[in-house]
Design a protein around this motif. Structure first.
Motif, PDB file in Angstrom:
ATOM      1  N   LEU A 247     -53.286  16.180 -95.024  1.00 31.20           N
ATOM      2  CA  LEU A 247     -53.793  14.945 -94.431  1.00 31.20           C
ATOM      3  C   LEU A 247     -55.251  14.831 -94.850  1.00 31.20           C
ATOM      4  O   LEU A 247     -56.085  15.660 -94.462  1.00 31.20           O
ATOM      5  CB  LEU A 247     -53.669  14.975 -92.907  1.00 31.20           C
ATOM      6  CG  LEU A 247     -54.216  13.737 -92.179  1.00 31.20           C
ATOM      7  CD1 LEU A 247     -53.428  12.487 -92.585  1.00 31.20           C
ATOM      8  CD2 LEU A 247     -54.173  13.919 -90.665  1.00 31.20           C
TER       9      LEU A 247
ATOM     10  N   THR B 146     -58.798  12.584 -95.211  1.00 35.48           N
ATOM     11  CA  THR B 146     -59.601  11.473 -94.694  1.00 35.48           C
ATOM     12  C   THR B 146     -60.858  11.360 -95.540  1.00 35.48           C
ATOM     13  O   THR B 146     -61.572  12.344 -95.733  1.00 35.48           O
ATOM     14  CB  THR B 146     -59.985  11.721 -93.227  1.00 35.48           C
ATOM     15  OG1 THR B 146     -58.791  11.867 -92.441  1.00 35.48           O
ATOM     16  CG2 THR B 146     -60.806  10.569 -92.673  1.00 35.48           C
ATOM     17  N   ASP B 147     -61.116  10.157 -96.045  1.00 40.55           N
ATOM     18  CA  ASP B 147     -62.295   9.979 -96.890  1.00 40.55           C
ATOM     19  C   ASP B 147     -62.542   8.495 -97.123  1.00 40.55           C
ATOM     20  O   ASP B 147     -61.817   7.637 -96.609  1.00 40.55           O
ATOM     21  CB  ASP B 147     -62.123  10.705 -98.226  1.00 40.55           C
ATOM     22  CG  ASP B 147     -63.462  11.194 -98.779  1.00 40.55           C
ATOM     23  OD1 ASP B 147     -64.506  10.613 -98.441  1.00 40.55           O
ATOM     24  OD2 ASP B 147     -63.462  12.164 -99.557  1.00 40.55           O
TER      25      ASP B 147
ATOM     26  N   SER C  52     -57.298   7.458 -93.876  1.00 41.76           N
ATOM     27  CA  SER C  52     -56.547   8.718 -93.845  1.00 41.76           C
ATOM     28  C   SER C  52     -55.196   8.505 -94.504  1.00 41.76           C
ATOM     29  O   SER C  52     -54.567   7.460 -94.316  1.00 41.76           O
ATOM     30  CB  SER C  52     -56.363   9.216 -92.411  1.00 41.76           C
ATOM     31  OG  SER C  52     -57.606   9.544 -91.824  1.00 41.76           O
ATOM     32  N   GLN C  53     -54.777   9.497 -95.251  1.00 44.02           N
ATOM     33  CA  GLN C  53     -53.468   9.423 -95.916  1.00 44.02           C
ATOM     34  C   GLN C  53     -52.848  10.815 -95.971  1.00 44.02           C
ATOM     35  O   GLN C  53     -53.526  11.800 -96.254  1.00 44.02           O
ATOM     36  CB  GLN C  53     -53.628   8.858 -97.329  1.00 44.02           C
ATOM     37  CG  GLN C  53     -52.307   8.588 -98.034  1.00 44.02           C
ATOM     38  CD  GLN C  53     -52.489   7.856 -99.354  1.00 44.02           C
ATOM     39  OE1 GLN C  53     -53.562   7.336 -99.640  1.00 44.02           O
ATOM     40  NE2 GLN C  53     -51.443   7.820-100.164  1.00 44.02           N
ATOM     41  N   SER C  54     -51.550  10.873 -95.697  1.00 45.09           N
ATOM     42  CA  SER C  54     -50.821  12.135 -95.736  1.00 45.09           C
ATOM     43  C   SER C  54     -50.076  12.249 -97.060  1.00 45.09           C
ATOM     44  O   SER C  54     -49.420  11.293 -97.492  1.00 45.09           O
ATOM     45  CB  SER C  54     -49.844  12.229 -94.568  1.00 45.09           C
ATOM     46  OG  SER C  54     -49.115  13.443 -94.610  1.00 45.09           O
TER      47      SER C  54
ATOM     48  N   MET D  60     -60.487   8.228-102.104  1.00 42.90           N
ATOM     49  CA  MET D  60     -59.062   8.458-101.839  1.00 42.90           C
ATOM     50  C   MET D  60     -58.212   8.133-103.065  1.00 42.90           C
ATOM     51  O   MET D  60     -57.221   8.815-103.346  1.00 42.90           O
ATOM     52  CB  MET D  60     -58.613   7.617-100.648  1.00 42.90           C
ATOM     53  CG  MET D  60     -57.259   7.996-100.113  1.00 42.90           C
ATOM     54  SD  MET D  60     -57.235   9.663 -99.429  1.00 42.90           S
ATOM     55  CE  MET D  60     -58.022   9.374 -97.860  1.00 42.90           C
TER      56      MET D  60
ATOM     57  N   GLU E  96     -56.816  18.350 -93.964  1.00 40.53           N
ATOM     58  CA  GLU E  96     -56.081  19.130 -92.968  1.00 40.53           C
ATOM     59  C   GLU E  96     -54.764  19.595 -93.595  1.00 40.53           C
ATOM     60  O   GLU E  96     -53.992  18.778 -94.111  1.00 40.53           O
ATOM     61  CB  GLU E  96     -55.810  18.297 -91.717  1.00 40.53           C
ATOM     62  CG  GLU E  96     -57.071  17.880 -90.976  1.00 40.53           C
ATOM     63  CD  GLU E  96     -56.774  17.019 -89.765  1.00 40.53           C
ATOM     64  OE1 GLU E  96     -55.732  17.270 -89.104  1.00 40.53           O
ATOM     65  OE2 GLU E  96     -57.537  16.081 -89.493  1.00 40.53           O
TER      66      GLU E  96
END
Length: 280
Positions: free
Chosen positions: A127, A129-130, A90-92, A135, A118
């Motif tokens: 946000l 997620t992958d 996950s990365q924002s 990513m 998100e």
């Protein structure tokens, strides 16, 4: 099927295999039987291998290549090789020029079947997620989409209560380095060019400033009749404004915004002159 040992350790064995369209778990069982390695796959590991052709390749290298196709990985724990899906990351991403809500749809096609996005409109961030490989592609796409030059737009803001020339200096500090602003006094509006994210913030600033703030002004007429002019002045008032006619002194007390008062000033300057009020 051929394999040979290099050194004396099982994990240094080289293999030669040639399979087509084989079940992944069956292939893992074959590699385990060939080399004596303990290979255990988690329940999520499944799929078919289109081609598995290796000639004198270290078994762990071959295993890495095979698993990479499915986004799986292996880990050696106590002489056991455990195969499982690569964990999601996950990365924002906080955007500086683009609106997160607008580029979200452009990023969805880049997600894998397990990826998700998100949206946080308050912080203008996404946000995501992958899988790690996806990513990297998504991050590169966001970096490109968030370039200031790609996000420049022009928007006109019509002001209802405050004068354009008064709000002009209050907006300038909110512009990005590429932003510019022009005031049109004839329409009491601002023409602003900036990034989409900056425009969204500037719009909030304008809405917070362009609200009804009552000011009172007494207009004493010299030539026109207050009762007649009052009918014209009513057309310049917003619903929040009001006026009072004082016929005994030929005056009009107006309660209105600064912008409305300015327009009324101009109106009376044109009407309250002898040439306009002469009657035969």
């Amino acid at each position: 099927l051929l394999y040979k040992k290099i050194g004396g350790k099982k994990d240094s064995i080289s293999i030669s295999i040639d399979f087509k369209d084989i079940d992944l778990n069956d292939l893992l069982d074959i590699l385990s039987a060939m080399t004596g390695l303990n290979i255990i796959a988690s329940p999520e590991v499944q799929g078919r291998v289109p081609v598995a052709r290796f000639e004198n390749v270290p078994v762990l290298k071959a295993l890495e290549i095979i698993l990479e196709f499915f986004d799986y990985e292996y880990e050696i724990v106590d002489n056991i090789i455990r195969v499982s899906p690569i964990p999601l990351v996950s990365q924002s991403f906080t955007l500086k020029s683009a609106l997160a809500s607008e580029i979200e749809s452009s990023l969805k096609p880049l997600l894998s079947e397990v990826g998700k996005i998100e949206l946080n409109q308050e912080t203008n961030s996404l946000l995501i997620t992958d899988k790690p490989k996806r990513m990297k592609e998504i991050a590169a796409s966001i970096l490109k989409l968030d370039e200031p030059d790609r996000q420049l737009s022009t928007q006109s803001f019509s002001l209802k209560f405050i004068q354009a020339e008064a709000i002009f200096p209050l907006i300038q500090p909110h512009l990005s380095r590429l932003g510019k602003i022009e005031a049109d006094l004839s329409t009491n509006s601002l023409l602003i060019t900036d990034t989409n994210y900056s425009l969204s913030k500037i719009e909030k600033v304008i809405l917070s400033l362009d609200h009804f703030k009552a000011q009172e002004k007494l207009f004493s007429l010299k030539f026109a009749l207050a009762s007649e002019v009052a009918k014209l002045i009513s057309g310049y008032l917003t619903p929040e404004g009001d006026l009072e006619v004082r016929e005994d002194k030929n005056e009009i007390l107006v309660k209105a915004s600064s912008y409305s008062l300015e327009k009324i000033d101009h109106l009376l300057a044109e009407l309250d002159i002898p040439s306009k009020q002469m009657k035969k």
